[in-house]
Design an enzyme around this catalytic site. Structure first.
Site, PDB file in Angstrom:
ATOM      1  N   SER A 264     -18.481   3.226  13.828  1.00  0.00           N
ATOM      2  CA  SER A 264     -17.055   3.402  14.113  1.00  0.00           C
ATOM      3  C   SER A 264     -16.750   4.857  14.436  1.00  0.00           C
ATOM      4  O   SER A 264     -17.399   5.767  13.925  1.00  0.00           O
ATOM      5  CB  SER A 264     -16.216   2.945  12.925  1.00  0.00           C
ATOM      6  OG  SER A 264     -16.544   3.663  11.775  1.00  0.00           O
TER       7      SER A 264
ATOM      8  N   LYS B  91      -0.998   4.486  -0.970  1.00  0.00           N
ATOM      9  CA  LYS B  91      -1.891   4.981   0.090  1.00  0.00           C
ATOM     10  C   LYS B  91      -1.097   5.814   1.094  1.00  0.00           C
ATOM     11  O   LYS B  91      -1.459   6.940   1.409  1.00  0.00           O
ATOM     12  CB  LYS B  91      -2.540   3.780   0.783  1.00  0.00           C
ATOM     13  CG  LYS B  91      -3.259   4.101   2.066  1.00  0.00           C
ATOM     14  CD  LYS B  91      -3.543   2.826   2.856  1.00  0.00           C
ATOM     15  CE  LYS B  91      -4.048   3.145   4.231  1.00  0.00           C
ATOM     16  NZ  LYS B  91      -5.387   3.723   4.244  1.00  0.00           N
TER      17      LYS B  91
ATOM     18  N   GLU C  63     -26.529   6.245   3.470  1.00  0.00           N
ATOM     19  CA  GLU C  63     -25.868   7.369   2.822  1.00  0.00           C
ATOM     20  C   GLU C  63     -26.891   8.098   1.968  1.00  0.00           C
ATOM     21  O   GLU C  63     -27.641   7.474   1.236  1.00  0.00           O
ATOM     22  CB  GLU C  63     -24.726   6.826   1.965  1.00  0.00           C
ATOM     23  CG  GLU C  63     -23.928   7.859   1.201  1.00  0.00           C
ATOM     24  CD  GLU C  63     -24.222   7.822  -0.287  1.00  0.00           C
ATOM     25  OE1 GLU C  63     -24.037   6.780  -0.901  1.00  0.00           O
ATOM     26  OE2 GLU C  63     -24.626   8.858  -0.813  1.00  0.00           O
TER      27      GLU C  63
ATOM     28  N   CYS D 278     -22.241   7.521   7.253  1.00  0.00           N
ATOM     29  CA  CYS D 278     -21.527   6.238   7.352  1.00  0.00           C
ATOM     30  C   CYS D 278     -20.641   6.282   8.591  1.00  0.00           C
ATOM     31  O   CYS D 278     -20.655   7.268   9.331  1.00  0.00           O
ATOM     32  CB  CYS D 278     -20.717   6.007   6.072  1.00  0.00           C
ATOM     33  SG  CYS D 278     -20.138   4.309   5.875  1.00  0.00           S
TER      34      CYS D 278
ATOM     35  N   HIS E 283     -17.203  10.990   3.972  1.00  0.00           N
ATOM     36  CA  HIS E 283     -16.063  10.598   3.130  1.00  0.00           C
ATOM     37  C   HIS E 283     -15.113  11.757   2.895  1.00  0.00           C
ATOM     38  O   HIS E 283     -14.115  11.617   2.209  1.00  0.00           O
ATOM     39  CB  HIS E 283     -16.565  10.029   1.803  1.00  0.00           C
ATOM     40  CG  HIS E 283     -17.465   8.850   1.997  1.00  0.00           C
ATOM     41  ND1 HIS E 283     -18.825   8.996   2.140  1.00  0.00           N
ATOM     42  CD2 HIS E 283     -17.206   7.529   2.118  1.00  0.00           C
ATOM     43  CE1 HIS E 283     -19.367   7.801   2.327  1.00  0.00           C
ATOM     44  NE2 HIS E 283     -18.411   6.895   2.323  1.00  0.00           N
TER      45      HIS E 283
ATOM     46  N   ARG F  28       0.817  -1.223   0.000  1.00  0.00           N
ATOM     47  CA  ARG F  28       0.000   0.000   0.000  1.00  0.00           C
ATOM     48  C   ARG F  28       0.850   1.272   0.000  1.00  0.00           C
ATOM     49  O   ARG F  28       0.533   2.264   0.649  1.00  0.00           O
ATOM     50  CB  ARG F  28      -0.964  -0.003   1.197  1.00  0.00           C
ATOM     51  CG  ARG F  28      -2.044  -1.069   1.079  1.00  0.00           C
ATOM     52  CD  ARG F  28      -2.959  -1.059   2.287  1.00  0.00           C
ATOM     53  NE  ARG F  28      -2.226  -1.432   3.495  1.00  0.00           N
ATOM     54  CZ  ARG F  28      -2.606  -1.160   4.731  1.00  0.00           C
ATOM     55  NH1 ARG F  28      -3.743  -0.512   4.942  1.00  0.00           N
ATOM     56  NH2 ARG F  28      -1.889  -1.531   5.768  1.00  0.00           N
TER      57      ARG F  28
ATOM     58  N   ARG G  36      -8.224   4.311   0.368  1.00  0.00           N
ATOM     59  CA  ARG G  36      -8.793   3.301   1.258  1.00  0.00           C
ATOM     60  C   ARG G  36      -8.709   1.903   0.648  1.00  0.00           C
ATOM     61  O   ARG G  36      -9.088   1.678  -0.491  1.00  0.00           O
ATOM     62  CB  ARG G  36     -10.241   3.689   1.563  1.00  0.00           C
ATOM     63  CG  ARG G  36     -10.917   2.706   2.414  1.00  0.00           C
ATOM     64  CD  ARG G  36     -11.775   3.283   3.505  1.00  0.00           C
ATOM     65  NE  ARG G  36     -12.382   2.145   4.176  1.00  0.00           N
ATOM     66  CZ  ARG G  36     -11.774   1.441   5.139  1.00  0.00           C
ATOM     67  NH1 ARG G  36     -10.584   1.797   5.561  1.00  0.00           N
ATOM     68  NH2 ARG G  36     -12.362   0.394   5.681  1.00  0.00           N
TER      69      ARG G  36
ATOM     70  N   CYS H 196     -24.614   1.624   2.801  1.00  0.00           N
ATOM     71  CA  CYS H 196     -23.791   2.746   2.365  1.00  0.00           C
ATOM     72  C   CYS H 196     -24.298   3.357   1.087  1.00  0.00           C
ATOM     73  O   CYS H 196     -23.805   4.366   0.642  1.00  0.00           O
ATOM     74  CB  CYS H 196     -22.388   2.282   2.060  1.00  0.00           C
ATOM     75  SG  CYS H 196     -21.500   1.865   3.515  1.00  0.00           S
TER      76      CYS H 196
ATOM     77  N   LYS I  53     -20.205   3.145  -6.457  1.00  0.00           N
ATOM     78  CA  LYS I  53     -19.638   1.815  -6.672  1.00  0.00           C
ATOM     79  C   LYS I  53     -19.377   1.606  -8.153  1.00  0.00           C
ATOM     80  O   LYS I  53     -20.211   1.963  -8.989  1.00  0.00           O
ATOM     81  CB  LYS I  53     -20.639   0.745  -6.226  1.00  0.00           C
ATOM     82  CG  LYS I  53     -21.021   0.834  -4.793  1.00  0.00           C
ATOM     83  CD  LYS I  53     -20.001   0.186  -3.926  1.00  0.00           C
ATOM     84  CE  LYS I  53     -20.456   0.251  -2.481  1.00  0.00           C
ATOM     85  NZ  LYS I  53     -19.361  -0.022  -1.558  1.00  0.00           N
TER      86      LYS I  53
HETATM   87  N1  GLN Z   1     -20.618   0.110  11.387  1.00  0.00           N
HETATM   88  C1  GLN Z   1     -19.661   0.373  10.351  1.00  0.00           C
HETATM   89  C2  GLN Z   1     -18.876   1.625  10.682  1.00  0.00           C
HETATM   90  O1  GLN Z   1     -19.428   2.486  11.291  1.00  0.00           O
HETATM   91  C3  GLN Z   1     -20.332   0.567   9.022  1.00  0.00           C
HETATM   92  C4  GLN Z   1     -19.345   0.845   7.953  1.00  0.00           C
HETATM   93  C5  GLN Z   1     -19.928   0.897   6.572  1.00  0.00           C
HETATM   94  O2  GLN Z   1     -21.075   1.102   6.376  1.00  0.00           O
HETATM   95  N2  GLN Z   1     -19.116   0.722   5.590  1.00  0.00           N
HETATM   96  O3  GLN Z   1     -17.749   1.758  10.311  1.00  0.00           O
HETATM   97 ZN    ZN Z   2     -21.780   2.984   5.380  1.00  0.00          ZN
END
Ligand code: GLN
Ligand code: ZN
Length: 758
Positions: free
Chosen positions: A434, A18, A667, A728, A696, A15, A516, A645, A114
């Site tokens: 998270s 990155k 999202e 997210c 993001h 990586r 990422r 997401c 995506k």
């Molecule tokens: N629960 C995960 C976080 O908060 C969800 C992550 C995601 O949707 N990609 O990181």
């Molecule tokens: Zn998400």
């Protein structure tokens, strides 16, 4: 027999890109240092392919962030808001990728989506009405020259005009047709330039051809290439498609003056049939995509040899190719020190796929391919049994009956019970799970993994972080809390590591977007849960607060979609196995006093087959039941959340509702809230938390901006069903912007609550 690779990964086996890019973003390294790393990476990728005697090696497959973004910049499709920042070209490029907030202005990033049915995300180009589309950049030419200097003649690769136009968003009144003359001119100029530079082949990537095409689409494709191809001069044009077959236009495409056509024989279920039925012109070369660019299992040479034999009956000139870019597989098995040969011999990452191509090149050049030693060895490995079976799991799956997929009582009944149980304020606020994965959080995990600290030290650190996180959320005034996911590297890898039947790698990173990367687990065998995976931390977090803390799990569809799946078992069967394992965890969380459980299905929408005709049969018919299986066993008052997401689920809105969760967060902020109308129209039952800001990007929206967003949502969504949250998880963000944004979020909600009481 010649061999080809569609594109090579770019982020570096370790990586490197990155880390170099992140250092540059933080101001810790210079542009020159970043460019130097990029140059080294490109060189090593070309050399590696050259060493493996790949005949067609791409250039311009490198990117600092995303090749769609590169194409937009190359074609001068840079929205004014970025130009007005007056940044230098690389920083302007990164402003489009990540947004910009600084002394030159404050702009959001381009939308990110995506990439077809992969877990890669591309930046959505925006074409404004007064955009002057033309060839303005030199990146493809520079990279071609760079490779040339190393003595390697590459096939420059670029997103084709059709796919570019289909995926770009037009922001004004103009239609696609209005941009045709300029776009054709820009691609014609590209070809002229390639002629000057002496390129032999140019690869135009047109994955959009594998989608359902209307007659209008086909006409557009024709119009574009009728304009572009007359300029090809001495350059041969490879029309490269991937991620499916081109059943809607194959008969058309073979009559057009392309020199090569790249078809995907892995995901393209109809590719072979098309070649057989319509034939393949003698004056063209078929680039047969046979080496799977998306999965990590070895190629079974007997299948490939048989397919080639069949194809040779219809095509005079064939090049053996990867099915798509190798961007979607990790770099190399060489860095996997913990996996034994018993496992490794079944896998091929990008580098090993190059060896497969060169082995197959030798095998297929022989008059009797099946007697080649490499062929025999390969077949032997496939005939051996792998230690992958668990009969108890298999019988639990076969014992499932309809009632296992139904939660009772029905949603409306549960909603009442839960409102009475939780008594949450109006517009409850929460986060997706998270919290920032700061350097110390990552160090703690890596030190534990490498044995530098004990389990006790590791756990104590995580508990400290959880306590801080709970205190922070209480201070900010959020209503439903989370523990912060500090123990997780990645939402899928974490479960992969804890479920039996999955195996995981050390360095098998795959780029997800920009800087990422994810390290998908490998579904090796039958899946089972051997121990609790999240209970301790969840219970600990809940012990610190009166407010509800969400248990946080990843759902079966996402685990499967973000793993490398088996090729010897159906996806449905695998999904049900995983669902049963996660179900056990759900029930154990509930038994331990966790009252709200979020089961993320971030990837449910993304693996929806590209063609509508394949949606229900073969995907939704197992994906939705798999989710229902996970939560159907809980009590009525236990609240089940899910998170996605990807907001583009208007077309499967009923199915999403039918997952029968109690709350869904998703999202929305980056896709201009159009989903809100869909929710209203479909009389969506599930409570919803459309993200009110984009995580993001490091940008911090102010209170007013968030208030406006929430008020817009309230116009369409009944107040008693609306939740307020970011779009997210916050793991990729820093602490300061996270605290600032969440503080603005709760302040916005407070103002709305107060104003509504008046
Ligand atoms: N629960 C995960 C976080 O908060 C969800 C992550 C995601 O949707 N990609 O990181
Ligand atoms: Zn998400």
């Amino acid at each position: 027999m010649q061999v080809s690779v569609v594109n090579y990964p770019r982020v570096g086996a370790l990586r490197e890109l990155k880390f170099a890019t992140e250092a540059y973003f933080k101001g810790n390294s210079s542009k020159e240092e970043l460019q130097e790393i990029a140059a080294q990476l490109k060189e090593s990728h070309w050399n590696m392919q050259d060493k493996n005697q790949i005949d067609f090696i791409s250039s311009n497959d490198f990117s600092f962030y995303d090749t769609m973004l590169d194409t937009a910049v190359l074609l001068n499709a840079v929205p004014k808001r970025y130009q007005q920042l007056n940044l230098d070209p690389l920083d302007e490029y990164f402003a489009m990728a990540r947004g910009y907030q600084g002394k030159n202005g404050d702009v959001k990033a381009l939308a990110m989506k995506k990439w077809f049915n992969t877990n890669y995300h591309y930046m959505v180009p925006e074409i404004e009405d007064d955009a002057a589309i033309s060839l303005v950049g030199t990146k493809p030419f520079d990279e071609f020259a760079e490779a040339k200097k190393l003595g390697i003649t590459t096939k420059p690769s670029i997103i084709g005009a059709f796919t570019f136009l289909k995926l770009a968003k037009r922001t004004g009144q103009k239609t696609s047709e209005d941009f045709l003359p300029d776009l054709i001119q820009a691609y014609a100029d590209l070809l002229k330039k390639w002629n000057e530079l002496g390129a032999e082949w140019v690869q135009l990537e047109e994955p959009a051809l594998v989608m359902d095409l209307s007659l209008k689409d086909i006409r557009l494709f024709h119009q574009l290439y009728r304009g572009i191809l007359p300029f090809k001069g001495n350059v041969k044009i490879l029309l490269q498609t991937y991620f499916g077959d081109i059943r809607d236009c194959y008969d058309n495409v073979i009559t057009m003056p392309f020199d090569g056509i790249g078809l995907d024989f892995v995901e393209g279920s109809k590719s072979l049939e098309l070649v057989k039925h319509f034939g393949f012109p003698a004056d063209k070369t078929l680039f047969a995509g046979v080496i799977n660019g998306k999965n990590i299992w070895r190629n079974r040479y007997s299948n490939t040899v048989a397919l080639m034999k069949e194809l040779r009956r219809h095509c005079q000139s064939i090049v053996l190719n990867t099915s798509c870019s190798l961007l979607h597989v990790p770099y190399t098995l060489r860095n996997e020190s913990k996996l034994t040969e018993d496992y490794k011999k079944h896998f091929a990452f990008a580098e090993e796929k190059l060896s497969e191509l060169s082995e197959l090149k030798r095998i297929l050049s022989r008059s009797a391919p099946t007697s080649a030693e490499e062929y025999i060895q390969n077949e032997k490995a496939f005939r051996q049994t792998r230690n992958s079976e668990n009969s108890a799991v298999q019988s639990s799956v076969s014992a499932l009956s309809e009632k296992d997929f139904i939660r009772s009582p029905a949603f409306s009944e549960r909603e009442k019970i839960q409102k009475a149980t939780f008594r949450l304020p109006f517009l409850p606020t929460t986060t997706i799970g998270s919290f920032p994965q700061t350097a110390e959080v990552k160090t703690n995990r890596s030190q534990y993994k490498s044995g530098k600290i004990s389990l006790e030290q590791y756990t104590a650190f995580n508990q400290k972080k959880i306590a801080e996180c709970i205190a922070l959320q209480e201070k900010i005034g959020l209503d439903v809390l989370v523990h912060g996911e500090f123990e997780r590297n990645d939402m899928v890898e974490y479960f992969g590591e804890n479920l039996s039947g999955c195996i995981f790698t050390e360095k098998a990173w795959v780029q997800s977007y920009g800087t990422r990367c994810v390290k998908p687990p490998v579904i090796w065998g039958d899946i089972s849960r051997t121990r609790p995976m999240t209970v301790d931390y969840a219970v600990y977090a809940q012990s610190l607060t009166q407010k509800p803390v969400k248990g946080m799990l990843t759902g079966p569809v996402t685990i499967l979609n973000w793993s490398f799946p088996r090729e010897d078992l159906s996806l449905k069967e695998s999904a049900f196995q995983i669902a049963l394992a996660i179900r056990e965890e759900v029930l154990e969380l509930e038994a331990n006093g966790i009252k709200i459980i979020q089961i993320d299905e971030a990837a449910l929408r993304e693996k929806l087959p590209l063609r509508k005709s394949d949606w229900h049969q073969g995907y939704l018919d197992w994906a939705i039941p798999a989710f229902r299986l996970v939560h159907s066993g809980v009590k009525p008052e236990t609240q089940i959340h899910t998170h996605m997401c990807y907001s583009e689920f208007a077309d499967i809105i009923k199915e999403i509702d039918n997952m029968d969760a109690d709350v869904i967060t998703f999202e929305a902020s980056r896709s201009d809230l159009t989903i809100i109308d869909t929710l209203k129209e479909s009389e969506f039952q599930t409570e919803v938390g459309p993200g009110v800001y984009d995580i993001h990007s490091p940008r911090v929206p102010d209170i007013l901006e968030m208030k406006e967003t929430i008020l817009k949502m309230l116009e369409k969504i009944p107040a008693e069903k609306l939740w307020v949250n970011p779009d997210c998880g916050l793991k990729t963000r820093g602490n300061s912007e996270t605290i600032a944004s969440l503080t603005n979020l709760t302040a916005a909600v407070k103002e709305i609550r107060e104003s509504l009481l008046l």
